[in-house]
Design a protein around this motif. Sequence first.
Motif, PDB file in Angstrom:
ATOM      1  N   VAL A 273     -20.118 -24.077  87.528  1.00 32.23           N
ATOM      2  CA  VAL A 273     -20.401 -22.656  87.280  1.00 32.23           C
ATOM      3  C   VAL A 273     -20.136 -21.828  88.533  1.00 32.23           C
ATOM      4  N   LEU A 274     -20.585 -22.310  89.687  1.00 32.30           N
ATOM      5  CA  LEU A 274     -20.366 -21.579  90.934  1.00 32.30           C
ATOM      6  C   LEU A 274     -18.876 -21.471  91.247  1.00 32.30           C
TER       7      LEU A 274
ATOM      8  N   LYS B 173     -16.355 -21.555  89.078  1.00 34.59           N
ATOM      9  CA  LYS B 173     -15.728 -20.641  88.122  1.00 34.59           C
ATOM     10  C   LYS B 173     -16.101 -19.189  88.411  1.00 34.59           C
ATOM     11  N   THR B 174     -17.328 -18.967  88.855  1.00 34.32           N
ATOM     12  CA  THR B 174     -17.732 -17.610  89.236  1.00 34.32           C
ATOM     13  C   THR B 174     -16.896 -17.135  90.413  1.00 34.32           C
ATOM     14  N   ALA B 175     -16.707 -17.995  91.396  1.00 35.45           N
ATOM     15  CA  ALA B 175     -15.894 -17.638  92.559  1.00 35.45           C
ATOM     16  C   ALA B 175     -14.452 -17.342  92.136  1.00 35.45           C
TER      17      ALA B 175
ATOM     18  N   TRP C 183     -13.405 -16.305  89.210  1.00 35.75           N
ATOM     19  CA  TRP C 183     -13.397 -15.050  88.469  1.00 35.75           C
ATOM     20  C   TRP C 183     -13.489 -13.863  89.418  1.00 35.75           C
ATOM     21  N   MET C 184     -14.385 -13.947  90.409  1.00 35.15           N
ATOM     22  CA  MET C 184     -14.531 -12.860  91.378  1.00 35.15           C
ATOM     23  C   MET C 184     -13.259 -12.696  92.201  1.00 35.15           C
TER      24      MET C 184
ATOM     25  N   GLN D  15     -22.801 -10.707  97.225  1.00 37.83           N
ATOM     26  CA  GLN D  15     -22.749 -11.597  96.070  1.00 37.83           C
ATOM     27  C   GLN D  15     -21.538 -11.301  95.193  1.00 37.83           C
TER      28      GLN D  15
ATOM     29  N   PRO E 166     -15.950 -13.403  96.482  1.00 34.87           N
ATOM     30  CA  PRO E 166     -15.639 -14.775  96.057  1.00 34.87           C
ATOM     31  C   PRO E 166     -16.121 -15.825  97.062  1.00 34.87           C
TER      32      PRO E 166
ATOM     33  N   TRP F  98     -19.652 -17.253  96.573  1.00 37.12           N
ATOM     34  CA  TRP F  98     -19.829 -18.258  95.521  1.00 37.12           C
ATOM     35  C   TRP F  98     -19.184 -19.584  95.902  1.00 37.12           C
TER      36      TRP F  98
END
Length: 116
Positions: free
Chosen positions: A47-48, A50-52, A54-55, A103, A106, A109
């Motif tokens: 999850v972390l 993928k969040t990075a 995406w950002m 936060q 990228p 994350w």
Amino acid sequence: WLVDLDDLASIDAESAVDAGEMELRAAEMKEIRSTVLPAAVSMLHDVLGKTASWMEQMVHDIVDQFGGNTAEDILVSLFHTFDETYRSSASQAPMMEVVTTSQAAPAYWYKKAVAL
């Protein structure tokens, strides 16, 4: 229900009846920790990451769409909105600090994923 393995060493003769139950619980907790914890850590890492990603894609899209100083201003404004510490008018953090510690960044994350 939760049993600390150190508690097993301090059992006296009077509570020997409960010792078997405590040992059973300790074995169950060890089993839970060895099966559930690695899966939870793996899912959080995913999850972390993928969040990075995406950002990072959002940052690239903003730069591609607006370019130059406008994109930089948009990103700094966006990064400021994510963190309470940067919202107050008294706090004028340097741009590089905002970009690397926000936060919305990228790198924030990616660091969380690696630190995990």
